[in-house]
Design an enzyme around this catalytic site. Structure first.
Site, PDB file in Angstrom:
ATOM      1  N   GLU A 228     -44.949  50.637   2.304  1.00  0.00           N
ATOM      2  CA  GLU A 228     -44.751  49.300   2.854  1.00  0.00           C
ATOM      3  C   GLU A 228     -44.315  49.312   4.319  1.00  0.00           C
ATOM      4  O   GLU A 228     -44.383  48.282   5.001  1.00  0.00           O
ATOM      5  CB  GLU A 228     -43.714  48.543   2.021  1.00  0.00           C
ATOM      6  CG  GLU A 228     -44.234  48.147   0.649  1.00  0.00           C
ATOM      7  CD  GLU A 228     -43.183  47.493  -0.223  1.00  0.00           C
ATOM      8  OE1 GLU A 228     -41.982  47.680   0.051  1.00  0.00           O
ATOM      9  OE2 GLU A 228     -43.550  46.791  -1.183  1.00  0.00           O
TER      10      GLU A 228
ATOM     11  N   GLU B 174     -41.446  66.692 -13.993  1.00  0.00           N
ATOM     12  CA  GLU B 174     -40.147  66.600 -13.331  1.00  0.00           C
ATOM     13  C   GLU B 174     -39.257  67.793 -13.654  1.00  0.00           C
ATOM     14  O   GLU B 174     -38.269  68.039 -12.956  1.00  0.00           O
ATOM     15  CB  GLU B 174     -39.429  65.314 -13.725  1.00  0.00           C
ATOM     16  CG  GLU B 174     -38.897  65.269 -15.139  1.00  0.00           C
ATOM     17  CD  GLU B 174     -38.180  63.963 -15.432  1.00  0.00           C
ATOM     18  OE1 GLU B 174     -37.039  64.054 -15.951  1.00  0.00           O
ATOM     19  OE2 GLU B 174     -38.723  62.891 -15.165  1.00  0.00           O
TER      20      GLU B 174
END
Length: 300
Positions: free
Chosen positions: A86, A117
């Site tokens: 963004e 992970e």
């Protein structure tokens, strides 16, 4: 780390206020979520000093040619990628300046890859792949504080001299760490036990919003509270750019649109051209001499 019992973590506890969640009406669920979400806002507020330190650290690093890397897995990693993505359209920043790294890569944005992970070595490897150096900042995000992928990345980053920031939603006594800055909004147990995309995710988004915006403010991407480095790439953003110019100059919409075009569709430059009655090349040089920071340019 992957096989240890994490039931002691604050983020894994059962929330006493939602013990009968499966029996609540839709309205009661909405009310309960609203009540619990206020705790995320309060928890972030309690971390304002650490957040401010992070803003200062990152802005200083970027001003000296460094980069910011968010890194995480699952929801935490996706929120980092989102915040990084963004920044270019909001602040016209170089996409390389703030980057999001997600365990499993971009495919993991839409498809679960949580098993990755647990691979600390993968986190370390990505630091090498990104050629992270002592000019950069690595921001690890893991709600429960234990994600091996994130810690592998942070450890490797420190070895290469990079500054490290760590975000989690558990207190130090549950998971003690030693990174340059630690941000720990203690949002409490989730409404749905262990689902850290809820309050922990909300707190993550709030913190990243504050940090990336604060960094861009310090880098001169904002004038007052206006996005003067907005990227004018569609009709909505063109309208926004024209309105910003009008609001800060009091000229007509037609004059603002013409000024925007004369500046090469760069709001910051258009404002300086108008305020100083300058041609585009002279205005560009003045901005360059002032670190691209319009607030540093005397307008009197």
């Amino acid at each position: 780390m992957s096989n240890q019992d994490r039931g002691y973590l604050l983020t894994e506890q059962a929330n006493p206020h939602s013990h009968n969640l499966d029996q609540l009406s839709a309205l009661e669920i909405a009310e309960l979520f609203n009540q619990e979400d206020t705790k995320a806002v309060e928890a972030v507020g309690n971390e304002k000093e650490a957040i401010a330190q992070a803003i200062d650290l990152i802005a200083a690093a970027i001003a000296k040619g460094g980069r910011l890397f968010y890194i995480g897995a699952g929801t935490s990693g996706r929120l980092g990628v989102l915040d990084a993505a963004e920044c270019p359209p909001t602040f016209c920043s170089d996409p390389e300046l703030i980057q999001g790294i997600l365990a499993g890569g971009m495919n993991a944005m839409v498809r679960s890859s949580e098993a990755l992970e647990d691979r600390e070595e993968d986190g370390a490897a990505i630091i090498i792949d990104k050629n992270i150096s002592d000019r950069d900042v690595v921001f690890g995000i893991t709600a429960g504080g234990t994600t091996p992928y994130v810690h592998g990345a942070l450890k490797a980053a420190r070895q290469r001299g990079a500054k490290t920031i760590f975000f989690c939603c558990v207190p130090p006594e549950q998971f003690p760490l030693q990174y340059d800055i630690e941000i720990r909004p203690l949002v409490g147990a989730e409404i749905l036990a262990g689902s850290t995309r809820l309050k922990a995710g909300t707190a993550t988004k709030l913190v990243l919003n504050t940090i990336s915006t604060g960094v861009m403010v310090q880098l001169g991407k904002v004038y007052g509270n206006r996005m003067i480095d907005v990227s004018v790439t569609n009709s909505k953003l063109e309208d926004r750019a024209i309105r910003i110019i009008r609001d800060l100059t009091s000229i007509s919409r037609e004059e603002a649109a013409e000024l925007l075009e004369q500046s090469g569709r760069r709001v910051k430059l258009a404002l300086l051209m108008h305020w100083k009655n300058l041609d585009v090349n002279t205005a560009e040089q003045i901005l360059k001499d002032n670190g691209e920071n319009l607030a540093r340019v005397s307008l009197n």
